[in-house]
Design an enzyme around this catalytic site. Structure first.
Site, PDB file in Angstrom:
ATOM      1  N   LYS A 197      82.439  65.794  32.932  1.00  0.00           N
ATOM      2  CA  LYS A 197      83.816  65.470  32.592  1.00  0.00           C
ATOM      3  C   LYS A 197      83.825  64.808  31.221  1.00  0.00           C
ATOM      4  CE  LYS A 197      87.915  62.971  34.038  1.00  0.00           C
ATOM      5  NZ  LYS A 197      88.567  62.202  35.090  1.00  0.00           N
ATOM      6  N   LYS A 249      84.930  69.935  33.274  1.00  0.00           N
ATOM      7  CA  LYS A 249      86.308  69.603  32.963  1.00  0.00           C
ATOM      8  C   LYS A 249      86.413  68.952  31.590  1.00  0.00           C
ATOM      9  CE  LYS A 249      89.791  66.417  34.549  1.00  0.00           C
ATOM     10  NZ  LYS A 249      90.129  65.356  35.448  1.00  0.00           N
TER      11      LYS A 249
HETATM   12  C1  PBG Z   1      90.930  60.736  36.683  1.00  0.00           C
HETATM   13  C2  PBG Z   1      91.440  62.069  36.325  1.00  0.00           C
HETATM   14  C3  PBG Z   1      92.030  62.482  35.117  1.00  0.00           C
HETATM   15  C4  PBG Z   1      92.358  63.820  35.276  1.00  0.00           C
HETATM   16  C5  PBG Z   1      91.986  64.186  36.557  1.00  0.00           C
HETATM   17  N1  PBG Z   1      91.393  63.109  37.183  1.00  0.00           N
HETATM   18  C6  PBG Z   1      92.397  61.700  33.934  1.00  0.00           C
HETATM   19  C7  PBG Z   1      91.362  61.159  33.034  1.00  0.00           C
HETATM   20  O1  PBG Z   1      90.167  61.170  33.308  1.00  0.00           O
HETATM   21  O2  PBG Z   1      91.759  60.664  31.987  1.00  0.00           O
HETATM   22  C8  PBG Z   1      93.007  64.694  34.259  1.00  0.00           C
HETATM   23  C9  PBG Z   1      93.553  65.966  34.779  1.00  0.00           C
HETATM   24  C10 PBG Z   1      94.417  66.675  33.835  1.00  0.00           C
HETATM   25  O3  PBG Z   1      94.527  66.321  32.657  1.00  0.00           O
HETATM   26  O4  PBG Z   1      95.017  67.660  34.267  1.00  0.00           O
HETATM   27  N2  PBG Z   1      91.476  60.312  37.918  1.00  0.00           N
END
Ligand code: PBG
Length: 329
Positions: A197, A249
């Site tokens: 991520k 992601k």
């Molecule tokens: C964290 C989380 C995020 C997203 C999904 N889970 C935000 C981040 O890490 O800043 C982002 C998902 C998206 O942008 O569609 N709980």
């Protein structure tokens, strides 16, 4: 006379040949819809930076999840939007907190028609907006965050979530949560590890969706967008720690990482087409600058082609509907 011997165009001559020669195809069952559920009653609220996506109430989410199941998609991923936030994200571990209450309601609504999954992270519940609890110096404290994640895991499992989406990027989160689940009898609650991520600008609209304001940034725990090998390393670590599924992601800008992870993983690999990826296509389409449907299909197809077995996408239900129409013709 010029006469090429090899003519790859041959297989592109008719729609029937192209269909037969297609290497992959999309199917509703490999799509997962992320859903936002906010505390309170009344109607669903539109999210301005994500046209077509709403913050549900539990009632509107019930109807939406029934439609989602009817479309044949594989699952929904739930995010909670609490009314009150604090430093440790208490709402996340309150059995009656919005995410846990929504999980119970939606599992009761759809049963086994699709897989109800939950985001396991503190950022929606903390007042500082970080994915963990803070140490005295203001940094995100890895190990005390793990304790909170374990507590969250048990409440989410008890609420009926079948797949926990560990999106906080703390070291050791998969093994910590796996042990907590196993020691408490939740041996069949699965773990989806957001392994690679990245600290991405493409999460922008999501912050609107969950009404979270972040103090600082997430670069001390999410991956540097420059790092490809490190994404693979994180995925391999999560597999060793007992993840059931690993994820990359965002998706569209990280297809190289996705392909690398898919090449070495012996468990399913998923990808999350995030809020910013959604917003960009919607915005360009709203201007008439691209063909919306073709761009949506191509973006998800490309994520599958790069190696994702399933895709989290805000278009899941609409895309499934298109795929079902095509099937029916
Ligand atoms: C964290 C989380 C995020 C997203 C999904 N889970 C935000 C981040 O890490 O800043 C982002 C998902 C998206 O942008 O569609 N709980």
């Amino acid at each position: 006379m010029i006469n090429p011997v090899i003519r790859p165009r041959r297989l592109r001559t008719t729609p029937a040949l192209r269909r037969l020669a297609s290497e992959i195809r999309l199917h509703p069952s490999e799509l997962v819809l992320p859903m936002f559920v906010r505390e309170g009653t009344g109607e669903a609220t539109p999210i301005p930076s994500m046209p077509g996506v709403v913050q549900h109430t539990i009632d509107s989410a019930r109807r939406a999840v029934t439609d989602a199941a009817a479309s044949g998609i594989g699952g929904v991923m739930l995010f909670g939007v609490p009314a009150v936030r604090d430093a440790v994200g208490s709402g996340a571990t309150d059995p009656d907190g919005i995410l846990n209450a929504a999980t119970r309601a939606l599992v009761a609504e759809v049963g086994d028609a699709l897989v109800v999954q939950t985001d396991l992270c503190l950022d929606e519940f903390t007042d500082h907006g970080h994915c963990g609890v803070l140490a005295a110096d203001g940094s995100v404290d890895n190990d005390s965050t793990l304790e909170r994640y374990c507590e969250m895991a048990l409440v989410q499992a008890a609420s009926g979530s079948q797949l926990l989406g560990l999106s906080g990027m703390m070291d050791g989160q998969v093994s910590a949560v796996r042990q907590a689940l196993d020691q408490n009898g939740y041996v069949n609650t699965a773990v989806l590890a957001y392994s690679a991520k990245y600290a991405s600008a493409f999460y922008g609209p999501f912050r609107d969706a969950v009404e979270s304001t972040l103090e600082g940034d997430r670069r001390s725990y999410q991956l540097d967008p420059a790092n490809r090998r490190e994404g693979v390393r994180e995925a391999l670590l999560d597999i060793e720690e007992g993840a059931d599924i690993v994820m990359v992601k965002p998706a569209g800008s990280y297809l190289d990482v996705l392909a690398d992870v898919a090449a070495v993983s012996d468990i399913p690999v998923w990808a999350y087409q995030v809020s910013g990826e959604y917003a960009m296509i919607e915005a360009a389409a709203a201007h008439g600058w691209i063909d919306r449907r073709r761009a949506v299909e191509e973006s998800v197809l490309s994520i599958r082609r790069a190696g994702a077995d399933a895709v989290l996408t805000y278009w899941a239900v609409e895309l499934a509907t298109w795929l079902n129409e095509r099937q029916a013709r």
